[in-house]
Design a protein around this motif. Structure first.
Motif, short mmCIF file in Angstrom:
data_model
loop_
_atom_site.label_atom_id
_atom_site.label_comp_id
_atom_site.label_asym_id
_atom_site.label_seq_id
_atom_site.Cartn_x
_atom_site.Cartn_y
_atom_site.Cartn_z
N PRO A 244 35.23 -2.94 -3.09
CA PRO A 244 33.89 -2.69 -3.64
C PRO A 244 32.95 -2.12 -2.57
CG PRO A 244 34.68 -4.86 -4.29
CD PRO A 244 35.65 -4.34 -3.28
N HIS A 245 31.99 -1.31 -3.01
CA HIS A 245 31.15 -0.55 -2.08
C HIS A 245 30.48 -1.42 -1.00
CE1 HIS A 245 28.26 2.31 -0.58
NE2 HIS A 245 27.28 1.49 -0.91
N GLY A 246 29.81 -2.48 -1.41
CA GLY A 246 29.09 -3.31 -0.43
C GLY A 246 30.05 -3.98 0.54
N MET A 247 31.19 -4.41 0.03
CA MET A 247 32.19 -5.05 0.89
C MET A 247 32.70 -4.04 1.92
SD MET A 247 35.78 -6.90 -0.09
CE MET A 247 35.15 -8.38 -0.82
N ALA A 248 32.93 -2.81 1.48
CA ALA A 248 33.42 -1.77 2.39
C ALA A 248 32.43 -1.59 3.55
CB ALA A 248 33.61 -0.45 1.63
N ASN A 249 31.15 -1.55 3.23
CA ASN A 249 30.14 -1.43 4.30
C ASN A 249 30.20 -2.63 5.23
OD1 ASN A 249 29.16 0.89 3.09
ND2 ASN A 249 27.55 -0.19 1.97
N GLY A 250 30.29 -3.82 4.62
CA GLY A 250 30.26 -5.06 5.40
C GLY A 250 31.43 -5.15 6.37
N LEU A 251 32.58 -4.60 5.98
CA LEU A 251 33.75 -4.65 6.87
C LEU A 251 33.53 -3.80 8.11
CD1 LEU A 251 36.66 -4.41 4.23
CD2 LEU A 251 35.81 -6.46 5.39
N LEU A 252 32.68 -2.76 7.99
CA LEU A 252 32.49 -1.82 9.10
C LEU A 252 31.20 -2.05 9.89
CD1 LEU A 252 33.53 1.33 7.02
CD2 LEU A 252 34.91 0.20 8.78
N LEU A 253 30.32 -2.86 9.33
CA LEU A 253 28.96 -2.97 9.89
C LEU A 253 28.95 -3.59 11.29
CD1 LEU A 253 25.98 -2.47 9.12
CD2 LEU A 253 25.92 -4.75 8.08
N GLY A 254 29.81 -4.56 11.55
CA GLY A 254 29.79 -5.27 12.83
C GLY A 254 29.92 -4.33 14.01
N GLU A 255 30.95 -3.48 13.97
CA GLU A 255 31.19 -2.57 15.09
C GLU A 255 30.08 -1.51 15.18
OE1 GLU A 255 33.10 -3.08 17.44
OE2 GLU A 255 33.02 -1.15 18.46
N TYR A 256 29.55 -1.10 14.03
CA TYR A 256 28.41 -0.17 14.03
C TYR A 256 27.23 -0.80 14.77
CZ TYR A 256 24.28 2.35 12.58
OH TYR A 256 23.09 3.03 12.61
N MET A 257 26.91 -2.05 14.43
CA MET A 257 25.76 -2.71 15.06
C MET A 257 25.95 -2.82 16.57
SD MET A 257 24.64 -5.75 12.40
CE MET A 257 26.22 -6.56 12.33
N ARG A 258 27.17 -3.12 17.00
CA ARG A 258 27.43 -3.26 18.45
C ARG A 258 27.20 -1.93 19.16
NH1 ARG A 258 31.44 -7.13 16.68
NH2 ARG A 258 30.51 -9.12 17.20
N ARG A 259 27.66 -0.85 18.54
CA ARG A 259 27.49 0.46 19.19
C ARG A 259 26.02 0.89 19.17
NH1 ARG A 259 32.16 3.71 20.20
NH2 ARG A 259 33.99 2.45 19.80
N ALA A 260 25.34 0.63 18.05
CA ALA A 260 23.91 0.98 17.98
C ALA A 260 23.11 0.18 19.01
CB ALA A 260 23.39 0.72 16.56
N ASN B 211 32.02 3.19 -9.63
CA ASN B 211 32.18 4.37 -8.77
C ASN B 211 32.42 5.61 -9.65
OD1 ASN B 211 32.28 2.82 -6.18
ND2 ASN B 211 34.09 1.98 -7.19
N PRO B 212 31.46 5.98 -10.47
CA PRO B 212 31.69 7.00 -11.52
C PRO B 212 32.17 8.34 -10.96
CG PRO B 212 29.34 6.64 -11.14
CD PRO B 212 30.06 5.57 -10.40
#
Ligand code: NAP
Ligand code: FE
Length: 370
Positions: free
Chosen positions: A278-294, A68-69
């Protein structure tokens, strides 16, 4: 009406750096930009230095890129590039060295020194007086797709967050994809980065800026990833699948190069900045609720991406995410609420298929993290 722009020349296959070494050479003096371990561990640094030596190109190795430079880290790199007189850059590593190389390429010819007309933070305007140095990318993780995006994500300690800059001038000229370079990724890094790819593909596919071209690529990326991702439950990918993981990642990059990301990414940045997720993990933690709303706005797109992934429901994806992403970090409601003061300002909120308010972001954080 839509357009598609992705000017990176791609060479893919085993030993492609050695086999196409003339394509690696974009000038007379190279700066190799990499992390502390990735260049060496992947084997890519050896291949690159052998290719440069055999073509009599002088080079310097700058292996000080942080995960994360920060902008300061890249400005230091640019100073070294100038002292050496580098006229092109070869970036080797995960998204961190690749993104750092883009900023170094800008700062090297637009020095942020005192008295200069280009200050450190001006990079986020995405417009540069002098054209950045030409760059080559050699990814050693399969996740960010940075080798084919016009984005660089930098840490801003001053603002306690990460922010991206974007410019067609920071597309790499050439990218070399060799699956051998990701064979020895640590298991959790392989998982996190694969989830970053999944996130790019789904965020791009459900994005308001998606087009027939980006959707076509996203579905192919999801198909390739879906065929392979389950393997990461049991261990790292065998060598023969690494090429597929890398290709899926590059396809994800091609998608977000057109669409950008969504709040999954912008809301993930504080998790990384404040909690070291870590970046990918951060996305993965939030993706579920995003997919449900989308899904409530575009259920037909959910059906298409599930079919491409070979999965039956969003719940199945969430189960996989839970299996791949063990996270025992604690979050308080106050922290999450506080972060949304910044995350709600991110431009990519407008690309979500649903309306985004601060309350909605707080709600997503709570559902995913508490
Ligand atoms: P990374 O931060 O580049 O690397 C994670 C870790 O893996 C580092 O410790 C790295 O070592 C190590 N590593 C890399 N390749 C390896 C290999 N082949 N073998 C062993 N270890 C290896 O992780 P990343 O997920 O690829 O990149 C994340 C960054 O990319 C974030 O800053 C994120 O915001 C950004 N990103 C950019 C874009 C874009 O479009 N530009 C898109 C998504 C994310 P070293 O310490 O040696 O580096
Ligand atoms: Fe990402």
């Amino acid at each position: 009406m839509f357009n598609y722009y992705m000017p990176v020349k791609i060479f893919a296959g085993e030993n492609v750096v050695t086999g196409k070494s003339s394509e690696l050479i974009l000038g007379t003096k190279a700066m190799i930009v990499t992390g502390k371990h990735s260049g060496v561990r992947s084997g890519a640094l050896d291949d690159v230095t052998a290719a440069l030596n055999s073509n009599n190109i002088s080079y310097i190795i700058y292996d000080k890129i942080e995960n994360n430079p920060s902008i300061e880290n890249t400005a230091e790199g640019a100073k070294t590039a100038n002292e050496f007189g580098a006229d092109f850059i070869i970036a080797i590593g995960g998204g961190s060295p690749l993104d750092a190389a883009k900023a170094i390429a800008v700062y090297a010819v637009n020095p942020p020194a005192e008295g200069s007309d280009f200050e450190l933070y001006d990079i986020f305007k995405g417009k540069f007086k002098n054209t950045p140095l030409p760059m080559v990318a050699i990814p050693t993780t399969a996740g960010t797709g940075s080798e084919v995006t016009p984005y660089s994500i930098l840490t801003l300690h001053r603002e306690h967050t990460k922010r991206s800059f974007s410019s067609p001038d920071v597309f790499f000229k050439t990218a070399f994809l060799d699956g051998r370079y990701i064979e020895d990724l640590p298991l959790q890094t392989a998982r996190n980065t694969a989830i970053d790819t999944l996130s790019h593909l789904i965020e791009g596919f459900t994005n308001k800026k998606s087009s027939p071209a980006s959707d076509y690529i996203a579905l192919e990326g999801l198909r390739v990833l879906g065929n392979n991702i389950g393997i990461l439950k049991d261990g790292t990918a065998p060598a023969e699948l690494c090429t597929d993981f890398l290709w899926a990642s590059t396809l994800g990059g091609m998608v977000i190069a057109q669409t950008g990301t969504t709040i999954v990414h912008s809301m993930g940045y504080p998790l990384t900045y404040y909690k070291g997720v870590p970046h990918g993990m951060a996305n993965g933690l939030l993706l579920g609720e995003y997919m449900r709303r989308a899904d409530m706005e575009m259920p037909w797109k959910t059906d298409l991406y599930l079919e491409a992934l070979g999965m039956d429901s969003i719940d199945d994806i969430c189960t996989l995410l839970n299996e791949l992403l063990p996270c025992d970090i604690n979050f308080t409601e106050e922290e999450l609420t506080d972060w949304t003061k910044t995350t709600i300002l991110a431009k990519n909120a407008q690309s979500c298929p649903f309306d985004v308010t601060r309350e909605i972001e707080i709600n997503i954080y709570k559902k995913c993290l508490l």
